[in-house]
Write an enzyme that holds these catalytic residues in place. Structure first.
Site, PDB file in Angstrom:
ATOM      1  CE  LYS A 104      58.124  37.468   2.352  1.00  0.00           C
ATOM      2  NZ  LYS A 104      58.212  36.123   1.747  1.00  0.00           N
TER       3      LYS A 104
ATOM      4  NE  ARG B 197      51.621  36.525   2.733  1.00  0.00           N
ATOM      5  CZ  ARG B 197      52.734  36.390   3.458  1.00  0.00           C
ATOM      6  NH1 ARG B 197      53.107  37.309   4.306  1.00  0.00           N
ATOM      7  NH2 ARG B 197      53.464  35.326   3.321  1.00  0.00           N
TER       8      ARG B 197
ATOM      9  NE  ARG C 209      61.563  29.183   7.009  1.00  0.00           N
ATOM     10  CZ  ARG C 209      60.715  30.045   6.483  1.00  0.00           C
ATOM     11  NH1 ARG C 209      61.085  31.292   6.267  1.00  0.00           N
ATOM     12  NH2 ARG C 209      59.498  29.660   6.164  1.00  0.00           N
TER      13      ARG C 209
ATOM     14  NE  ARG D  12      57.377  29.776   8.992  1.00  0.00           N
ATOM     15  CZ  ARG D  12      57.389  30.841   8.188  1.00  0.00           C
ATOM     16  NH1 ARG D  12      58.315  31.765   8.333  1.00  0.00           N
ATOM     17  NH2 ARG D  12      56.479  30.979   7.258  1.00  0.00           N
TER      18      ARG D  12
ATOM     19  NE  ARG E 281      54.539  29.354   3.382  1.00  0.00           N
ATOM     20  CZ  ARG E 281      55.736  28.979   3.827  1.00  0.00           C
ATOM     21  NH1 ARG E 281      55.974  27.695   4.105  1.00  0.00           N
ATOM     22  NH2 ARG E 281      56.687  29.863   3.995  1.00  0.00           N
TER      23      ARG E 281
HETATM   24  P1  AP5 Z   1      63.662  33.597   4.715  1.00  0.00           P
HETATM   25  O1  AP5 Z   1      64.465  34.825   4.836  1.00  0.00           O
HETATM   26  O2  AP5 Z   1      63.137  32.982   5.948  1.00  0.00           O
HETATM   27  O3  AP5 Z   1      62.488  33.799   3.622  1.00  0.00           O
HETATM   28  P2  AP5 Z   1      61.144  34.619   3.688  1.00  0.00           P
HETATM   29  O4  AP5 Z   1      60.969  35.278   2.384  1.00  0.00           O
HETATM   30  O5  AP5 Z   1      61.068  35.442   4.915  1.00  0.00           O
HETATM   31  O6  AP5 Z   1      60.126  33.373   3.730  1.00  0.00           O
HETATM   32  P3  AP5 Z   1      58.855  33.116   4.644  1.00  0.00           P
HETATM   33  O7  AP5 Z   1      58.579  31.627   4.541  1.00  0.00           O
HETATM   34  O8  AP5 Z   1      59.007  33.676   6.006  1.00  0.00           O
HETATM   35  O9  AP5 Z   1      57.777  33.864   3.856  1.00  0.00           O
HETATM   36  P4  AP5 Z   1      56.281  33.675   3.919  1.00  0.00           P
HETATM   37  O10 AP5 Z   1      55.830  34.827   3.171  1.00  0.00           O
HETATM   38  O11 AP5 Z   1      55.808  32.353   3.423  1.00  0.00           O
HETATM   39  O12 AP5 Z   1      55.979  33.584   5.488  1.00  0.00           O
HETATM   40  P5  AP5 Z   1      55.401  34.645   6.537  1.00  0.00           P
HETATM   41  O13 AP5 Z   1      55.985  34.345   7.854  1.00  0.00           O
HETATM   42  O14 AP5 Z   1      55.518  36.012   6.005  1.00  0.00           O
HETATM   43  O15 AP5 Z   1      64.543  32.514   3.920  1.00  0.00           O
HETATM   44  C1  AP5 Z   1      64.072  31.183   3.709  1.00  0.00           C
HETATM   45  C2  AP5 Z   1      65.203  30.165   3.954  1.00  0.00           C
HETATM   46  O16 AP5 Z   1      66.168  30.289   2.941  1.00  0.00           O
HETATM   47  C3  AP5 Z   1      65.951  30.349   5.279  1.00  0.00           C
HETATM   48  O17 AP5 Z   1      66.325  29.103   5.767  1.00  0.00           O
HETATM   49  C4  AP5 Z   1      67.188  31.177   4.891  1.00  0.00           C
HETATM   50  O18 AP5 Z   1      68.278  30.944   5.753  1.00  0.00           O
HETATM   51  C5  AP5 Z   1      67.445  30.676   3.469  1.00  0.00           C
HETATM   52  N1  AP5 Z   1      67.966  31.697   2.571  1.00  0.00           N
HETATM   53  C6  AP5 Z   1      67.618  33.027   2.501  1.00  0.00           C
HETATM   54  N2  AP5 Z   1      68.289  33.647   1.501  1.00  0.00           N
HETATM   55  C7  AP5 Z   1      69.055  32.693   0.899  1.00  0.00           C
HETATM   56  C8  AP5 Z   1      69.969  32.704  -0.206  1.00  0.00           C
HETATM   57  N3  AP5 Z   1      70.217  33.832  -0.900  1.00  0.00           N
HETATM   58  N4  AP5 Z   1      70.573  31.546  -0.547  1.00  0.00           N
HETATM   59  C9  AP5 Z   1      70.324  30.386   0.136  1.00  0.00           C
HETATM   60  N5  AP5 Z   1      69.471  30.324   1.203  1.00  0.00           N
HETATM   61  C10 AP5 Z   1      68.857  31.453   1.575  1.00  0.00           C
HETATM   62  O19 AP5 Z   1      53.841  34.261   6.537  1.00  0.00           O
HETATM   63  C11 AP5 Z   1      53.421  33.006   7.018  1.00  0.00           C
HETATM   64  C12 AP5 Z   1      51.904  32.889   6.949  1.00  0.00           C
HETATM   65  O20 AP5 Z   1      51.297  33.896   7.790  1.00  0.00           O
HETATM   66  C13 AP5 Z   1      51.263  33.102   5.582  1.00  0.00           C
HETATM   67  O21 AP5 Z   1      51.278  31.928   4.805  1.00  0.00           O
HETATM   68  C14 AP5 Z   1      49.849  33.546   5.987  1.00  0.00           C
HETATM   69  O22 AP5 Z   1      49.066  32.431   6.365  1.00  0.00           O
HETATM   70  C15 AP5 Z   1      50.097  34.398   7.218  1.00  0.00           C
HETATM   71  N6  AP5 Z   1      50.284  35.830   6.893  1.00  0.00           N
HETATM   72  C16 AP5 Z   1      51.416  36.578   7.118  1.00  0.00           C
HETATM   73  N7  AP5 Z   1      51.264  37.849   6.680  1.00  0.00           N
HETATM   74  C17 AP5 Z   1      50.014  37.913   6.168  1.00  0.00           C
HETATM   75  C18 AP5 Z   1      49.279  38.952   5.533  1.00  0.00           C
HETATM   76  N8  AP5 Z   1      49.800  40.180   5.342  1.00  0.00           N
HETATM   77  N9  AP5 Z   1      48.011  38.675   5.100  1.00  0.00           N
HETATM   78  C19 AP5 Z   1      47.464  37.449   5.290  1.00  0.00           C
HETATM   79  N10 AP5 Z   1      48.101  36.416   5.872  1.00  0.00           N
HETATM   80  C20 AP5 Z   1      49.377  36.636   6.316  1.00  0.00           C
HETATM   81 MG    MG Z   2      59.908  35.371   6.698  1.00  0.00          MG
END
Ligand code: AP5
Ligand code: MG
Ligand code: ZN
Length: 209
Positions: free
Chosen positions: A13, A88, A123, A156, A167
């Site tokens: 994402k 979410r 990552r 992270r 997750r």
């Molecule tokens: P990346 O682009 O970083 O993936 P992402 O989908 O952004 O993954 P996240 O881990 O950030 O998602 P998340 O939803 O768990 O975390 P968030 O910060 O939102 O890509 C991942 C890796 O793969 C990278 O190393 C990248 O380089 C690589 N990659 C990408 N595309 C690729 C490809 N095509 N091929 C190979 N490699 C590739 O949330 C974190 C926490 O915050 C949650 O767990 C929760 O506790 C809290 N939180 C956040 N938002 C909310 C909400 N709305 N409600 C409640 N709690 C929330």
């Molecule tokens: Mg992210």
């Protein structure tokens, strides 16, 4: 243009949002990044969120809805924005509607669970600007420093195997139903996210033209 990025943790994402942001010059709003920043600064929200984020659990709806309301009121959001990681839950999606925000598209980046562990295990994130890298798939040209700002690259805390599993569980139990929510509104675009970043980006940008 008002967009939502849907998809499991590690689906890409953030990676794809950065490409949309480059092309359309609209801000990416990542609730995860805002919460991690609050934890670093030890604010009230940060203190409340730390134990939840570390366990891979969701932060309460009212907290993230408050964060989003405040952020969307800022002037840089007036020509559009990309929401990465929000909504979410159904309650969060309904809160957006109550705020009078009608989104144009919800892009769901689809990646099988088996692929996620490799992606998140490798990552690295810039501790200064939040830019994302991967040790194999997208390494920084500057080694353990960020290409964009020189900041130190870190793993992270929620990218350990146990927390990744939690997750993924939360995603399937609580968040995935949002695909149906936006499909019923005719706004869902599904994108195969199990390919090279560039191929995915092409589909993502084509779907917005
Ligand atoms: P990346 O682009 O970083 O993936 P992402 O989908 O952004 O993954 P996240 O881990 O950030 O998602 P998340 O939803 O768990 O975390 P968030 O910060 O939102 O890509 C991942 C890796 O793969 C990278 O190393 C990248 O380089 C690589 N990659 C990408 N595309 C690729 C490809 N095509 N091929 C190979 N490699 C590739 O949330 C974190 C926490 O915050 C949650 O767990 C929760 O506790 C809290 N939180 C956040 N938002 C909310 C909400 N709305 N409600 C409640 N709690 C929330
Ligand atoms: Mg992210
Ligand atoms: Zn950086």
């Amino acid at each position: 243009m008002k967009l939502i990025m849907l998809g499991a943790p590690g689906a890409g994402k953030g990676t794809q949002a950065a490409k949309i942001c480059e092309k359309y010059n609209i801000p990416t709003i990542s609730t995860g990044a805002i919460i991690r920043n609050a934890i670093r600064n030890a604010t009230d929200i940060g203190k409340q969120a730390k134990s939840l984020i570390d366990k891979g659990l969701l932060v309460p709806d009212e907290v993230v809805i408050g964060i989003i309301k405040e952020r969307l009121a800022e002037p840089d959001c007036k020509n559009g924005f990309i929401l990465d990681g929000f909504p979410r839950t159904i309650a969060q999606a309904e809160a957006l509607e109550t705020m009078g925000i009608s989104i144009d598209k919800a892009l769901s980046i689809e990646v099988p669970d088996e692929v996620i562990l490799d992606r998140l295990g490798g990552r690295r994130e810039c501790s200064e600007c939040g830019a994302t890298y991967h040790v194999h798939f997208n390494p920084s040209k500057d080694g353990d420093k960020c290409e964009k700002c020189g900041g130190a690259l870190i793993t992270r805390p929620d990218d350990c195997e146990e927390t990744i599993m939690s997750r993924l569980k939360v995603y399937h139990e609580t968040t995935e139903v949002l695909k149906e929510f936006y499909e019923n509104k005719g706004k869902l675009v599904k994108i195969d996210g199990d390919r090279d970043v560039e191929e995915i980006t092409k589909d993502v940008l084509d779907s917005l033209d």
